[in-house]
Scaffold this active site. Structure first.
Site, PDB file in Angstrom:
ATOM      1  N   ASP A  90       0.838  -1.192   0.000  1.00 25.84           N
ATOM      2  CA  ASP A  90       0.000   0.000   0.000  1.00 25.84           C
ATOM      3  C   ASP A  90       0.880   1.252   0.000  1.00 25.84           C
ATOM      4  O   ASP A  90       2.114   1.163   0.055  1.00 25.84           O
ATOM      5  CB  ASP A  90      -0.925  -0.031   1.220  1.00 25.84           C
ATOM      6  N   ASP A 149     -11.088   1.667  -3.620  1.00 34.30           N
ATOM      7  CA  ASP A 149     -11.451   0.301  -3.245  1.00 34.30           C
ATOM      8  C   ASP A 149     -12.953   0.109  -3.427  1.00 34.30           C
ATOM      9  O   ASP A 149     -13.726   1.064  -3.362  1.00 34.30           O
ATOM     10  CB  ASP A 149     -11.133   0.050  -1.773  1.00 34.30           C
TER      11      ASP A 149
END
Length: 431
Positions: A175, A246
């Site tokens: 990430d 997301d």
């Protein structure tokens, strides 16, 4: 189940930019010296090995469980992948996302698994997954902290990569939260350097570790030119990359989940020119399961993701999977479109506010065509053979991959009375 209160950048539908979403993390301790970009070091990372010739398939806990994960949850879902036959159909990489580690590194600077959640440690977890014939995936962050404020890899790339290799990790998702930008350097330069460092560290272990890069998700709202530039170098340092937001979390309403699926489809469908075989655009997890979505909605996501040659990574409770969700995830004909050896992302051939048509050439000369009704009322959708890029032929054989129905057409490819939120997926053979 408990839910983490901390929002994750790119992981909500609130419309926040990635910069704003992770700004809180920049209030952490001063950045290590290694945070300053070094273009020469980034170039030295080279091109990452092609470890994902087909889009990866598997399971990740995040969207469904978030931080409420532990050893039992992971292994129970892994066993369910095997028991349901989904592993045999390709869903083999089991990845634990954020929150798996302790809040502080060990005395030697090493990452430490949360002793309550994972009492036997990560090496044990990897062994158990491998004994089932599965692969072991793990999460980290290239910044000072992960999105949920656990130790990041900045300043520890070599040590963390070696630790992952020692645990026999097969897949790393990196990430990009809490990345400090050094004075005099751009955000893009900083991300490129840090992901290049992690890429090189993983290569240096000598272990084949598929590398999932999240960098583009932090540039989606910075303008197409820089966003596409980040996708370009992500394809050099890794095997797949998260492009934007997301999908919605399990705690979200079905309407929000559906909206997030449509949103991710729309942005990812426009990126087909930036993908190439072995280097995959990733529009995020599949939500098939106990999510409140209709059969038509979970089937649409599966069909559209297959058309886009997207990674098929389920994030649901596989231990309690309904028959309809298992049928959607396990449809071999749809999976074959996603995993086709030609490795081409389907492209948009026509669209309007309530529909889209995609065409995807396949290795054997067939063409997959998806007709997607995103609207609220049933409608008939069609596309001409020429617009879909089909070769000239006297007729075409159509195999509808969800119902199994077979028909013929002399020209136009038509799907009649397509229900709301549904997708008709044809495999078309000239002849």
């Amino acid at each position: 189940m408990s839910r983490s209160p901390v929002p994750r950048p790119g992981r909500a539908l609130a419309g926040l930019t990635a910069v704003a979403a992770c700004s809180a993390g920049l209030l952490a301790a001063p950045a290590p010296a290694s945070a300053a970009p070094d273009p020469a070091r980034a170039r030295a990372a080279g091109t990452y090995p092609n470890l994902a010739p087909r889009p990866p398939m598997g399971w990740n806990n995040w969207s469904y469980y978030m931080c409420d994960l532990n050893e039992k949850t992971v292994l129970d879902n892994a066993r369910a992948l095997v028991r349901t036959g989904l592993a045999g159909k390709g869903y083999r990489t089991v990845t634990i996302d954020d929150c798996w580690m302790s809040r502080a590194r060990g005395s030697r600077g090493e990452l430490v698994a949360d002793p309550v959640k994972f009492p036997h440690g990560m090496a044990y977890l990897g062994r158990q997954l491998h004994r089932m014939g599965l692969k072991f995936g793990i999460y980290e962050d290239v910044g000072t902290l992960t999105c949920e404020k656990f130790p990041g890899s900045l300043g520890h790339f070599q040590e963390d990569a070696a630790q992952f290799a020692g645990w026999k990790v097969d897949y790393v998702k990196a990430d990009g939260c809490n990345v400090p930008v050094a004075p005099g350097h751009t955000k893009e330069e900083t991300y490129r350097d840090l992901y290049g460092q992690m890429s090189r560290a993983l290569r240096d272990t000598g272990r084949p570790i598929t590398f999932s890069v999240s960098a583009p998700a932090y540039f989606q709202f910075d303008g197409d030119s820089v966003w596409h530039q980040v996708i370009g170098w992500s394809a050099e340092v890794g095997n797949l990359w998260r492009g934007g937001r997301d999908v919605a979390l399990q705690q979200s309403t079905p309407a929000v989940k559906w909206s997030s699926i449509v949103y991710n489809f729309r942005y990812n469908a426009k990126l087909s020119g930036l993908q190439r075989p072995g280097r995959w655009n990733d529009p995020d997890f599949l939500l098939a399961g106990d999510t409140g979505l209709t059969r038509e909605e979970i089937q649409s996501q599966m069909s559209l993701w297959a058309m886009m040659a997207a990674p098929l990574i389920s994030s649901t409770d596989v231990t309690d999977l309904s028959d309809r969700a298992r049928a959607v995830l396990g449809n071999r004909n749809v999976i074959a479109v996603d995993q086709d050896a030609l490795g081409v992302q389907g492209h948009l051939v026509q669209q309007d506010d309530g529909s889209a048509v995609l065409a995807k050439p396949l290795k054997n000369g067939d063409t997959a065509i998806a007709l997607f009704n995103s609207g609220a009322a049933a409608r008939t959708l069609s596309v001409t053979a020429a617009a879909a890029g089909l070769p000239r032929a006297g007729s075409y054989r159509l195999h509808e991959l969800v119902t199994g129905r077979r028909t013929r057409s002399d020209g136009d490819i038509v799907a009649r009375d397509v229900p709301p939120h549904s997708t008709v997926l044809y495999r078309v053979t000239p002849g």
